[in-house]
Design a protein around this motif. Structure first.
Motif, short mmCIF file in Angstrom:
data_model
loop_
_atom_site.label_atom_id
_atom_site.label_comp_id
_atom_site.label_asym_id
_atom_site.label_seq_id
_atom_site.Cartn_x
_atom_site.Cartn_y
_atom_site.Cartn_z
N ASP A 162 -4.21 124.67 86.43
CA ASP A 162 -5.43 124.66 86.45
C ASP A 162 -5.04 123.20 85.48
O ASP A 162 -5.32 121.90 86.59
CB ASP A 162 -6.84 125.04 86.05
N VAL A 163 -4.57 123.23 84.47
CA VAL A 163 -4.80 121.64 83.55
C VAL A 163 -3.77 120.72 84.52
O VAL A 163 -4.11 119.99 84.48
CB VAL A 163 -4.04 122.12 82.68
N ALA A 164 -2.66 121.61 84.87
CA ALA A 164 -1.60 120.57 85.06
C ALA A 164 -2.41 120.04 86.59
O ALA A 164 -2.11 118.49 86.94
CB ALA A 164 -0.49 121.57 85.27
N ARG A 165 -2.98 120.43 87.49
CA ARG A 165 -3.15 120.06 88.78
C ARG A 165 -4.33 119.12 88.33
O ARG A 165 -3.89 117.83 88.80
CB ARG A 165 -4.00 120.99 89.15
N HIS A 166 -5.28 119.37 87.41
CA HIS A 166 -6.32 118.38 86.80
C HIS A 166 -5.64 117.17 86.71
O HIS A 166 -6.64 115.85 86.48
CB HIS A 166 -7.36 119.46 86.25
N ALA A 167 -4.66 116.98 85.65
CA ALA A 167 -4.19 116.21 85.11
C ALA A 167 -2.99 115.41 85.78
O ALA A 167 -2.86 113.96 85.83
CB ALA A 167 -3.46 116.42 84.08
N GLY A 168 -2.97 116.15 87.33
CA GLY A 168 -2.01 115.49 88.69
C GLY A 168 -0.34 116.06 87.13
O GLY A 168 0.40 114.26 87.68
N VAL A 169 -0.58 116.34 86.50
CA VAL A 169 1.13 116.38 86.44
C VAL A 169 2.06 118.23 86.47
O VAL A 169 1.05 118.71 87.02
CB VAL A 169 1.77 116.59 84.99
N GLY A 222 5.05 122.30 83.49
CA GLY A 222 5.64 122.22 82.57
C GLY A 222 5.64 121.67 81.57
O GLY A 222 6.03 121.43 80.52
N THR A 223 4.93 120.19 81.84
CA THR A 223 4.45 118.97 81.17
C THR A 223 3.84 119.72 80.13
O THR A 223 3.51 118.89 79.00
CB THR A 223 4.34 117.63 81.94
N VAL A 224 2.75 120.08 81.26
CA VAL A 224 1.16 121.00 80.05
C VAL A 224 2.16 121.79 78.67
O VAL A 224 1.68 121.32 78.16
CB VAL A 224 0.89 121.94 80.51
N ASN A 227 6.25 120.17 72.89
CA ASN A 227 7.27 119.64 72.42
C ASN A 227 6.73 118.31 72.82
O ASN A 227 6.89 117.82 73.51
CB ASN A 227 8.57 120.30 72.74
N PRO A 228 5.43 117.35 72.12
CA PRO A 228 5.37 116.69 72.44
C PRO A 228 6.26 115.63 72.72
O PRO A 228 5.60 114.90 73.15
CB PRO A 228 3.78 116.56 70.77
N ASP A 229 6.59 115.34 71.67
CA ASP A 229 8.07 114.06 71.53
C ASP A 229 8.20 113.63 72.94
O ASP A 229 9.22 113.17 73.60
CB ASP A 229 9.10 114.37 70.31
N LYS A 230 8.59 115.27 73.12
CA LYS A 230 9.21 115.22 75.12
C LYS A 230 8.52 114.66 76.28
O LYS A 230 8.75 114.30 77.37
CB LYS A 230 9.82 116.61 75.16
N THR A 274 1.11 110.19 79.53
CA THR A 274 0.99 111.46 80.13
C THR A 274 0.63 112.71 79.22
O THR A 274 -0.76 113.41 79.12
CB THR A 274 1.99 112.09 81.07
N ARG A 275 0.62 112.69 78.36
CA ARG A 275 0.58 113.59 76.98
C ARG A 275 -1.22 113.60 77.09
O ARG A 275 -2.09 113.72 76.76
CB ARG A 275 0.89 113.03 75.43
N ARG A 276 -2.13 112.05 76.65
CA ARG A 276 -3.13 112.05 76.87
C ARG A 276 -3.33 112.11 77.87
O ARG A 276 -5.47 113.27 77.38
CB ARG A 276 -3.40 110.44 76.60
N LYS A 277 -3.92 112.33 79.06
CA LYS A 277 -3.49 112.46 80.40
C LYS A 277 -4.47 114.57 80.36
O LYS A 277 -5.18 115.04 80.59
CB LYS A 277 -2.95 112.43 81.79
N VAL A 278 -3.30 114.80 79.53
CA VAL A 278 -3.10 116.56 79.96
C VAL A 278 -4.16 117.36 78.53
O VAL A 278 -4.93 118.09 79.15
CB VAL A 278 -1.63 116.55 79.39
#
Lengths: 336, 336
Positions: A3-10, A13-15, A21-24, A29-33
DNA sequence: CTGAAAGCGCTAACAC
DNA sequence: GTGTTAGCGCTTTCAG
């Protein structure tokens, strides 16, 4: 999480990466998530997480008795070093009940904590239940592991007993009594041994053991009556196996002719119970440094969690210290 | 678990059943399975279990300060009723630190406990952080939820303050002082209100508020000096907002001419701190019944866990009680 | 960074 | 009772 992924449009795995692994992940996008997480009120499921990774970042501590401030100190110390290592500490109280202790250990074991600290009920009651844990790292606090199978941290009880008696002897006392029991409590037995060693090292000094049925104030009052019956001058120094015992005895004895504390009878307790310094006559005591014991124990556990089962199981011994107060020093002592 | 199944020569589902639905398995195979479990040292993975079922049988309690025996009592009460319902209680200590409190709440939330009990830092510091938990059932202890969003159990502080003052008035005291602060601690403010109500109901009785900066023994000693400076006879009764405060004041005042406790100055404390009955002069006090508060809170949580979010969020009020001791009754009081 | 997919250890439901 | 299987929510890997 999807849900989070969809909501953030990412991507899903990125979530996961922004959390682990915030550095990756790029700043943007981190802030979007994170915005999506906040908006949806998402809370990561730690059960699934630890299932997937096979690890956990919380450790558990099983305490014999939360009413005893000594154990609370241990927990506080353990909590401090756990946090330093980015781990959380959760507490279970055995409440002086062997069955609850077992349940608490199983509880932590089943919930797959990274490791457990155990401050068990007194040794005499535990010996025999040798195999405590197999898979989960386990460090003992305030308990000497017999087999060397477990790392641990203990107080040097004998040293404490020695210090207490030596303090009185140094004040010129020669007719000592040791108050405490039952002797199947190994801590009490060891403290008595220490007191005896101090007496043996000082010719002309005697020590008599007055056995009690427990370590609480009523037991101290009871023993106080016994001492009273023995007559003034029988003893001029008293080592109590706990502060509560000391307070109980003082409540009975102080004020009676020939039993003034500390003029006629100097008293030393044991534990540095939090109220010992605030009782009728502030009680000289032996501090066991519970907080440090907790810190060291947690550190040993961290080593084991990181080092795996090959880590050497050492037992660290913490030396207790004398804290003299009015019950032995009299007017020479002043608060703070 | 499949290892256990193979070892016992049964199906995987049967192993699951012997643990969760023992009645669905014959006596014989159940024993075979249990033998295999013991032999292999199998420990069920609770993370996987709760992932699969979506439930948990442990509840968490977040305590503001483990050093305060009141909170330990709450935990003990909660533990008792949790066990009655077949659940386990784990404790996290906030150690008077708002940040730790938040972390502890998240910790429990992420680990998907069945519910959480929260005995938070004093209200004044918490108000505003309205949204505590969304998905996990949450019951507040010793904190009045403003919005009615959470169930809770609180002590009737005003009643306690009333009882304390009324006790002194009943003993014939007319010039009272209320010791306590800071007033942004709502508990202190409410206790003061209660004391004022008692005074208002008794013509000829006066009450003066002596504000302190905290509730500990040093604050009590400090206030004791103030009272001393005001001169003998200024007050003949003292309501302290905590036992520690009372003890501190007594340490300074008792023995000074015109300040004998309780002859010249009768004292009542608050909390029934465990050592209040063992201090120099056993302190009359107001007991908040922490253990009962814990029991009730856990019961409310159980209701919510079983009843779902539709459960009505009631707030239970526990009335504190007076425990008179020597600091107000004098020789009329006898131990036990 | 995306999208897809395997697997952590268990429960619960299925047909047999 | 057996044997099998989907799925709990996440991490991790892999090719693109």
């Amino acid at each position: 999480m999807s849900d989070v992924a969809r909501h953030a449009g990412v991507a899903l795995g990125t979530v996961s990466n922004t959390m682990n692994n915030p550095d990756k992940v790029s700043e943007a996008t981190r802030r979007k998530v994170q915005a999506a997480i906040a908006e949806l009120g998402f809370i990561r499921n730690d059960a699934a997480r630890s299932l997937a990774t096979g690890t956990s970042s919380t450790i558990g501590i099983v305490l014999a008795d939360l009413s005893n401030s000594f154990f609370v100190d241990i927990a506080r110390g353990a909590d401090a070093t756990a946090r330093q290592h980015g781990m959380n500490l959760i507490i279970a109280n055995s409440d002086v009940d062997l069955a609850k202790q077992s349940m608490n250990i199983s509880l932590f074991e089943e919930s797959r904590v990274a490791g457990v600290l155990l401050a068990p009920l007194d040794t005499a009651y535990v010996r025999g239940s040798a195999t405590l844990l197999r898979s989960t790292p386990l460090v003992l606090v305030n308990f000497a592991a017999e087999s060397g199978h477990y790392a641990g941290v203990v107080a040097d009880e004998e040293h404490g007993g020695y210090e207490a008696a030596q303090h009185l002897i140094g004040l010129g006392r020669t007719r000592l009594a040791f108050l405490g029991g039952p002797l199947l409590l190994t801590a009490v037995a060891q403290r008595l041994e220490g007191a005896r060693a101090a007496v043996a090292a000082n010719p002309g000094v005697t020590l008599e053991h007055i056995e009690t049925r427990g370590l609480n104030i009523p037991h101290g009052r009871h023993a106080g009556q016994d001492i009273l019956a023995r007559g003034a001058g029988t003893f001029d120094g008293l080592v109590a196996a706990s502060d509560l015992l000391a307070v109980g005895a003082i409540q009975i004895l102080d004020g009676k002719p020939g039993f003034d504390v500390p003029t006629d009878l100097a008293v030393v307790g044991y534990d540095n119970n939090h109220f010992a310094s605030e009782s009728a006559i502030p009680v000289s005591t032996i501090s066991q440094h519970g907080e440090e014991m907790g810190r060291v124990a947690a550190q040993l556990l961290m080593n084991e969690i990181q080092g795996g089962p090959t880590t050497i199981k050492q037992t660290v011994v913490i030396k207790p210290d004398l804290i003299p107060r009015r019950s032995s020093l009299g007017d020479a002592w002043r608060r703070d």
